[in-house]
Design an enzyme around this catalytic site. Structure first.
Site, PDB file in Angstrom:
ATOM      1  N   SER A 114       0.804  -1.218   0.000  1.00  0.00           N
ATOM      2  CA  SER A 114       0.000   0.000   0.000  1.00  0.00           C
ATOM      3  C   SER A 114       0.838   1.270   0.000  1.00  0.00           C
ATOM      4  CB  SER A 114      -0.910   0.021   1.235  1.00  0.00           C
ATOM      5  OG  SER A 114      -0.135  -0.018   2.416  1.00  0.00           O
ATOM      6  N   CYS A 115       2.095   1.175   0.371  1.00  0.00           N
ATOM      7  CA  CYS A 115       2.903   2.389   0.507  1.00  0.00           C
ATOM      8  C   CYS A 115       4.335   2.110   0.154  1.00  0.00           C
ATOM      9  CB  CYS A 115       2.804   2.950   1.926  1.00  0.00           C
ATOM     10  SG  CYS A 115       3.791   4.439   2.158  1.00  0.00           S
TER      11      CYS A 115
END
Length: 288
Positions: A114-115
């Protein structure tokens, strides 16, 4: 090649009624990327287009910019108990003369899906100098072409239709036609897969194109666009303040909340062509 989707049993509750069913889920597995045999990073991704993912990641890090910079990409032996290849480890061999990334630019050994930014050593290290400039790209895109992008992106998401759990990155031309699409459980992975396809096809820099992502526009996605020579980044959701700052500094056009005919242009507004309705532009006529 690993599976993209899997089937799992679940208990479904609707208005007090209970039933059992089988649902299709998107697969999330780790991919270790090695550079000339040395571990570089691990990211959680959806299996598929792994070579593109590794190549695109190296473009974002400023290591490669053309297919000739990559000597070879191959899967390494996995860690399955029966000795079978898990297809979760890749080794990228760079061509002679290609400089390896400095330690300050390398990510920690583990990053999440996600990041991608979380593993960076520092914010300043992310501001890698691109081999291309986007500020002088003369492309202009009509607002109606922008308006068509979300639906065209969504229509091409094959795995999303089965799972509802994937992000997408699409590359469009100035007329709003979809050139290529990649899906992944991670937003930054989807973009890396798209950029990796382009570098392996010797298409960089991607001048005259627009990158559209299905989520928000983060700093790293803006950086990836600049590193690939893409002059326009559009997202269906909000940009971050860092993404807007980078776009303004680099001359990148940044569009957020692109939903149908509505959009917010945060930077590079000169590339967005808006032709207002002639009747709306005409001065009001005094009534008698």
């Amino acid at each position: 090649m690993g599976r993209v989707t899997t089937r799992e049993k679940l208990l479904r509750v609707r208005d007090g009624a209970v039933s059992e069913r089988v649902d299709t889920l998107v697969v999330e597995e780790p991919l270790e990327v090695r550079l000339d045999g040395e571990p570089l990073t691990v990211t959680m991704r959806t299996p598929g287009h792994d070579f593109d993912l590794a190549a695109g990641f190296l473009v974002s890090e400023g290591v490669v910019a053309r297919s000739s910079d990559i000597a070879a990409i191959r899967y390494c032996a996995g860690a399955a108990e029966d000795g079978a290849n898990t297809y979760n480890i890749l080794d990228v061999a760079v061509a002679a003369g290609v400089a390896l990334p400095e330690a300050s630019l390398q990510r920690n050994f583990y990053t999440t899906s996600s990041c991608g930014l979380c593993g960076k050593a520092s914010l300043e290290a992310v501001r890698t100098t691109s081999r291309w400039t986007v500020a002088d790209d003369p492309v202009r895109i009509d607002h109606r072409a922008f308006a068509a992008m979300p639906e065209r992106l969504r229509a091409a998401q094959r795995v999303f239709d089965r799972t509802g759990g994937l992000h997408a990155a699409g590359l469009f031309d100035a007329a709003g036609e979809l050139l290529a699409l990649r899906e992944d459980v991670g937003r930054h992975n989807a973009v890396d897969k798209l950029v990796g396809w382009a570098v392996r096809e010797d298409r960089l820099p991607l001048r005259g194109t627009a990158l559209m992502v299905s989520g928000r526009a983060s700093f790293e996605l803006a950086q990836k666009a600049v590193m690939a020579g893409i002059p326009v980044l559009a997202a269906v959701s909000a940009p971050s303040s860092l993404a807007v700052g980078l776009a303004a500094d680099a001359g990148l056009t940044l569009v957020g909340f692109l939903r149908g005919a509505s959009m917010n242009v945060y930077a590079g507004r000169h590339r967005v062509v808006v032709e207002r309705d002639a009747a709306a532009q005409a001065p009001a006529t005094a009534r008698t």
